[in-house]
Design an enzyme around this catalytic site. Structure first.
Site, short mmCIF file in Angstrom:
data_model
loop_
_atom_site.label_atom_id
_atom_site.label_comp_id
_atom_site.label_asym_id
_atom_site.label_seq_id
_atom_site.Cartn_x
_atom_site.Cartn_y
_atom_site.Cartn_z
N SER A 1 0.91 -1.16 0.00
CA SER A 1 -0.02 -0.01 -0.08
C SER A 1 1.05 1.06 -0.11
O SER A 1 2.21 0.98 0.38
CB SER A 1 -1.06 0.02 1.16
OG SER A 1 -1.58 1.27 1.51
N TYR B 1 -1.14 -0.24 10.64
CA TYR B 1 -1.62 -0.85 9.14
C TYR B 1 -0.14 -0.36 8.15
O TYR B 1 0.29 -0.94 7.47
CB TYR B 1 -2.91 -0.32 8.54
CG TYR B 1 -3.09 -0.74 7.24
CD1 TYR B 1 -3.61 -1.92 6.87
CD2 TYR B 1 -2.96 0.26 6.10
CE1 TYR B 1 -4.05 -2.05 5.53
CE2 TYR B 1 -3.18 -0.16 4.82
CZ TYR B 1 -3.63 -1.37 4.31
OH TYR B 1 -3.78 -1.74 3.15
N1 LIG Z 1 -8.94 -0.86 -0.99
C1 LIG Z 1 -8.01 -0.23 -0.56
O1 LIG Z 1 -8.22 1.15 -0.54
C2 LIG Z 1 -6.51 -0.68 -0.22
C3 LIG Z 1 -5.41 0.00 -0.63
C4 LIG Z 1 -3.96 -0.27 -0.53
C5 LIG Z 1 -4.04 -1.72 -0.50
N2 LIG Z 1 -5.01 -2.31 -0.16
C6 LIG Z 1 -4.69 -3.96 0.35
O2 LIG Z 1 -5.14 -4.65 -0.95
C7 LIG Z 1 -5.24 -5.84 -0.34
C8 LIG Z 1 -6.84 -6.39 -0.63
O3 LIG Z 1 -7.82 -5.39 -0.19
P1 LIG Z 1 -9.23 -5.39 -0.78
O4 LIG Z 1 -9.12 -3.87 -1.07
O5 LIG Z 1 -9.50 -6.09 -2.01
O6 LIG Z 1 -10.18 -5.80 0.43
P2 LIG Z 1 -11.25 -6.66 0.40
O7 LIG Z 1 -12.33 -6.30 -0.73
O8 LIG Z 1 -11.98 -6.48 1.84
O9 LIG Z 1 -10.80 -8.02 0.18
C9 LIG Z 1 -9.90 -8.64 1.26
C10 LIG Z 1 -9.76 -10.20 0.91
O10 LIG Z 1 -8.97 -10.57 2.06
C11 LIG Z 1 -9.54 -11.76 2.46
N3 LIG Z 1 -9.26 -12.06 3.92
C12 LIG Z 1 -9.18 -11.24 4.96
N4 LIG Z 1 -9.00 -11.91 6.07
C13 LIG Z 1 -8.36 -13.13 5.64
C14 LIG Z 1 -8.17 -14.36 6.34
N5 LIG Z 1 -7.81 -14.18 7.73
N6 LIG Z 1 -7.62 -15.45 5.75
C15 LIG Z 1 -7.86 -15.25 4.27
N7 LIG Z 1 -8.07 -14.46 3.59
C16 LIG Z 1 -8.57 -13.36 4.14
C17 LIG Z 1 -10.93 -11.70 2.16
O11 LIG Z 1 -11.83 -12.74 2.12
P3 LIG Z 1 -12.57 -13.83 3.22
O12 LIG Z 1 -13.16 -12.67 3.91
O13 LIG Z 1 -13.33 -14.60 2.48
O14 LIG Z 1 -11.57 -14.44 3.92
C18 LIG Z 1 -11.12 -10.77 1.01
O15 LIG Z 1 -11.10 -11.81 -0.15
C19 LIG Z 1 -5.19 -5.97 1.18
O16 LIG Z 1 -3.86 -6.40 1.27
C20 LIG Z 1 -5.23 -4.27 1.48
O17 LIG Z 1 -4.37 -4.03 2.48
C21 LIG Z 1 -6.36 -1.91 -0.39
#
Ligand SMILES: NC(=O)c1ccc[n+]([C@@H]2O[C@H](COP(=O)([O-])OP(=O)(O)OC[C@H]3O[C@@H](n4cnc5c(N)ncnc54)[C@H](OP(=O)(O)O)[C@@H]3O)[C@@H](O)[C@H]2O)c1
Length: 250
Positions: A135, A145
């Site tokens: 990120s 985070y």
């Molecule tokens: N969205 C943003 O603004 C943003 C910005 C920068 C970086 N990121 C990073 O991008 C990545 C993806 O996030 P996203 O934005 O796509 O969020 P999201 O839509 O909330 O998806 C998160 C994913 O992680 C899985 N997950 C959560 N806890 C888990 C666990 N204990 N074991 C296995 N899987 C788990 C969830 O699936 P289940 O609930 O089915 O387990 C889901 O598939 C993350 O690393 C986040 O930090 C996001």
């Protein structure tokens, strides 16, 4: 020969988009997340061979199940996408320490463990890719985070430099705000960023995969954030700490 990718956090957001994009590129897939039903539903929409591997990566059993799958030489994984993540919403002084630990493990330890499981086989085969979703927060002092994401960036740069000559590419992908379920799951809606400042998951995923293909150690996703990135070192710590990125300090 068909290539295979393993994606963590594939049930939603960026992970599901990685699955769609890699399937379109002809990869067979191993999809990891806790929600088996959502993984099965996604798999049913994709026209490639798919293994659904439900696992809670914050448990020892779940993590080792996925590590074992990555180390299985009979069914090699060519690309590992370390993507699963969440953020603790409460400020540091008020958060539950168990949540802090789960977040730290999922964001920092899990990519380390899974890279460790995948790398030996990739080196032996003389090719492989590891895409770590970090990120832009990892470049800011914006709570625990950010601290965990800083680990991912340093890890990626180290492994990229160390294993490049073995044919293994390691890339850290640095998104800014992306429209996924991430903030909804945190139970917060950051108001500081207007909707126009949010990237869409497809452009973030495209940038990440392009970064991997072009052997970049660090990729900032989305043109708006690439434009803004040079000012990051000049943001005062107390301002960065108030951004509210999870596990925040105020
Ligand atoms: N969205 C943003 O603004 C943003 C910005 C920068 C970086 N990121 C990073 O991008 C990545 C993806 O996030 P996203 O934005 O796509 O969020 P999201 O839509 O909330 O998806 C998160 C994913 O992680 C899985 N997950 C959560 N806890 C888990 C666990 N204990 N074991 C296995 N899987 C788990 C969830 O699936 P289940 O609930 O089915 O387990 C889901 O598939 C993350 O690393 C986040 O930090 C996001």
């Amino acid at each position: 020969m068909q290539m295979r990718a393993l994606i963590t956090g594939a049930s939603a957001g960026l992970g599901a988009e990685f699955a769609r994009r890699l399937a379109a590129d002809g990869f067979s897939l191993v999809l990891v997340a806790r929600d088996a039903e959502r993984l099965e539903a996604l798999a049913a929409t994709l026209p490639v061979a798919i293994e659904v591997l439900p696992a809670d990566l914050t448990t020892e059993d779940g993590l080792e199940l996925v590590a074992e799958r990555l180390a299985d030489a009979a069914r090699p994984v060519d690309v590992l996408v370390n993507n699963a993540g969440f953020a603790v919403a409460e400020p540091f002084h008020a958060s539950a320490i168990a949540d802090e630990r789960r977040m730290h493990e999922l964001l920092a330890w899990v990519p380390t463990r899974l890279a460790h499981a995948a790398l030996p086989g990739m080196r032996e085969r003389g090719r492989g890719g590891i895409l770590n979703v970090a990120s832009l927060a990892g470049r800011l002092p914006s709570g625990t985070y950010s601290a965990a994401k800083a680990h991912v960036i340093a890890l990626s740069r180290s492994l990229a430099a160390q294993y490049r000559s073995d044919g293994v590419v390691v890339t850290a992908l640095l998104p800014g705000f992306v429209a996924t379920e991430f903030h909804e799951r945190m139970g917060v809606a950051p108001t500081s960023v207007p909707r126009a400042g949010w990237a869409d998951a497809s452009s973030v995923v495209r940038d990440g995969l392009r970064g991997l293909r072009t052997r970049r150690a660090v990729v900032i996703a989305d043109w708006r954030y690439r434009l803004a990135a040079p000012i990051i070192p000049f943001i005062p710590d107390r301002v960065a700490a108030s951004f509210g990125l999870g596990g925040r300090t105020s």
